[in-house]
Write a protein that holds these residues in place. Structure first.
Motif, mmCIF file in Angstrom:
data_model
loop_
_atom_site.group_PDB
_atom_site.id
_atom_site.type_symbol
_atom_site.label_atom_id
_atom_site.label_comp_id
_atom_site.label_asym_id
_atom_site.label_seq_id
_atom_site.Cartn_x
_atom_site.Cartn_y
_atom_site.Cartn_z
ATOM 1 N N LEU A 82 0.720 -0.840 0.232
ATOM 2 C CA LEU A 82 0.123 -0.465 -0.431
ATOM 3 C C LEU A 82 1.100 1.354 -0.074
ATOM 4 C CD1 LEU A 82 -2.658 -0.976 2.471
ATOM 5 C CD2 LEU A 82 -2.860 -1.051 0.138
ATOM 6 N N GLY A 83 2.407 1.154 0.740
ATOM 7 C CA GLY A 83 2.910 1.925 0.137
ATOM 8 C C GLY A 83 4.168 2.178 0.922
ATOM 9 N N PRO B 18 2.822 6.500 -0.025
ATOM 10 C CA PRO B 18 1.812 6.215 -0.747
ATOM 11 C C PRO B 18 1.663 4.901 -1.778
ATOM 12 C CG PRO B 18 0.868 7.911 -0.526
ATOM 13 C CD PRO B 18 2.109 7.805 -0.090
ATOM 14 N N TYR C 82 -0.147 4.631 -5.047
ATOM 15 C CA TYR C 82 -1.751 5.252 -5.408
ATOM 16 C C TYR C 82 -2.687 3.848 -6.162
ATOM 17 C CZ TYR C 82 -0.675 9.544 -3.188
ATOM 18 O OH TYR C 82 -0.331 10.233 -2.864
ATOM 19 N N SER C 83 -1.445 3.703 -6.966
ATOM 20 C CA SER C 83 -2.388 2.326 -8.416
ATOM 21 C C SER C 83 -2.876 0.425 -7.536
ATOM 22 C CB SER C 83 -0.863 1.564 -8.932
ATOM 23 O OG SER C 83 0.200 1.638 -8.203
ATOM 24 N N LYS D 254 -4.102 1.053 -4.147
ATOM 25 C CA LYS D 254 -5.671 1.381 -3.082
ATOM 26 C C LYS D 254 -7.067 0.775 -3.942
ATOM 27 C CE LYS D 254 -4.091 5.710 -1.023
ATOM 28 N NZ LYS D 254 -4.865 7.333 -0.642
ATOM 29 N N ARG E 174 -9.996 -1.178 -2.126
ATOM 30 C CA ARG E 174 -11.463 -0.038 -2.187
ATOM 31 C C ARG E 174 -13.005 -0.770 -1.153
ATOM 32 N NH1 ARG E 174 -11.322 -2.263 -7.206
ATOM 33 N NH2 ARG E 174 -13.376 -1.824 -8.430
ATOM 34 N N ASP F 75 -0.117 -4.509 5.305
ATOM 35 C CA ASP F 75 0.541 -4.972 3.791
ATOM 36 C C ASP F 75 2.093 -5.477 4.337
ATOM 37 O OD1 ASP F 75 1.805 -2.451 4.688
ATOM 38 O OD2 ASP F 75 1.819 -1.466 2.306
ATOM 39 N N ARG G 132 2.632 6.851 -7.836
ATOM 40 C CA ARG G 132 1.712 6.772 -8.865
ATOM 41 C C ARG G 132 1.178 6.127 -9.865
ATOM 42 N NH1 ARG G 132 -1.489 10.876 -7.047
ATOM 43 N NH2 ARG G 132 -0.628 12.165 -5.469
#
Length: 300
Positions: A62-63, A72, A74-75, A77, A81, A90, A176
């Protein structure tokens, strides 16, 4: 019985379930791979939400936690969800706490073997900050392969300050990018492409994520020490065949394999029964009570 489930975007060929007793609690720990399908993983989390005691996010992070700074990814996340009820981890907590014991454990158990050549090649230092710090703090000459393994750039990182600076510059961008650009998923985890051989052969200890280590390792690693986790019996046999001397796994070996930090941290969250992630202090207390430490196997 408590139940902790790791849903992984890694290969389903590595699936495993075992039942263990931790701090007097029976707990079933189970790993389910989706062969690189992040949406299928998201649906599995949705189906199991509220039905299990803790989730682990496998095959992805998650990061990254670098020196108490969180970057983080982001991809990843969207994968979590749908989770509303079950606590999810994680493995970042164990990467900071349990993996920080790696180098001291090696020095305590095979110091005669490594004392004259204290050189460590860490595949991705920012991803295993606790492990990286353990080598730095115990006087190892370190090479961090973050640019090589993460971005395919043939530049070695050689200091803590450089690693932290690199993370601060690169992670806001890399975080990202599509995750599959950064880490092998699904069937790609089983492919090998020898690369960066100079650093594999330079090091006494090759440390980091097992998939990264295997992905680019040369055909022979005579006399080397591997420090990693999430090893299957097939991984252990592969390391034996290519000449590895010692294998150090940072998580316990259960029924023939060591599970990932995300799986083991989820198991601890399940046993604690607090319905939330555990702090680093709480994890450290549980690890001490369980007397968890890395494990050593002599392969050759």
């Amino acid at each position: 019985m408590k139940r902790a489930v790791s849903v992984s975007i890694g290969s389903s060929t590595r699936d495993k379930a075992v039942e263990v007793k931790l701090l007097g609690e029976d707990v079933r720990i189970e790993r389910i791979g989706t062969d690189g399908d992040m949406e299928r993983a998201a649906q599995l989390f949705k189906e199991l939400d509220g039905e299990v005691d803790a989730f682990g996010v496998g095959g992805a992070d998650l990061g990254l936690m670098v020196d108490q700074k969180w970057y983080p990814l982001y991809s990843v996340k969207p994968m979590v969800r749908y989770i509303e009820k079950t606590p999810v981890v994680d493995g970042a907590g164990l990467k900071i706490t349990l993996e920080n014991q790696t180098a001291p454990f090696i020095d305590a158990h095979i110091s005669d073997y490594v004392k004259d050549e204290k050189k460590a090649f860490v595949t991705l230092g920012a991803d295993r900050w606790g492990m990286s710090k353990s080598f730095l703090d115990t006087g190892y000459d370190c090479v961090f392969g973050d640019l090589m393994f993460g971005l395919g750039i043939p530049i070695a990182v050689r200091s803590e300050s450089s690693l932290k600076r690199l993370a601060s510059l690169i992670m806001p961008i890399a975080g990202r990018l599509p995750f599959e650009w950064l880490y092998p998923t699904g069937e790609k985890q089983e492919k090998r492409e020898p690369k960066w051989e100079e650093y594999y052969l330079w090091a006494t200890i090759i440390a980091g994520d097992c998939h990264y280590i295997k992905r680019h390792m040369p055909e022979r690693l005579e006399g080397k020490v591997i420090a990693t986790n999430t090893t299957t019996p097939e991984d252990v046999e592969l390391f034996r065949q290519i000449g590895v001397k010692y294998l150090v796994t940072t998580t316990p070996v259960l029924d023939g394999r060591s599970f990932g930090t995300n799986m083991m941290e989820a198991a601890l969250v399940a046993v604690a029964g607090k319905g939330r992630k555990l702090t680093q202090e709480e994890l450290s207390e549980m690890l001490a009570e369980l007397e968890f430490e890395p494990q050593l196997q002599e392969l050759n």
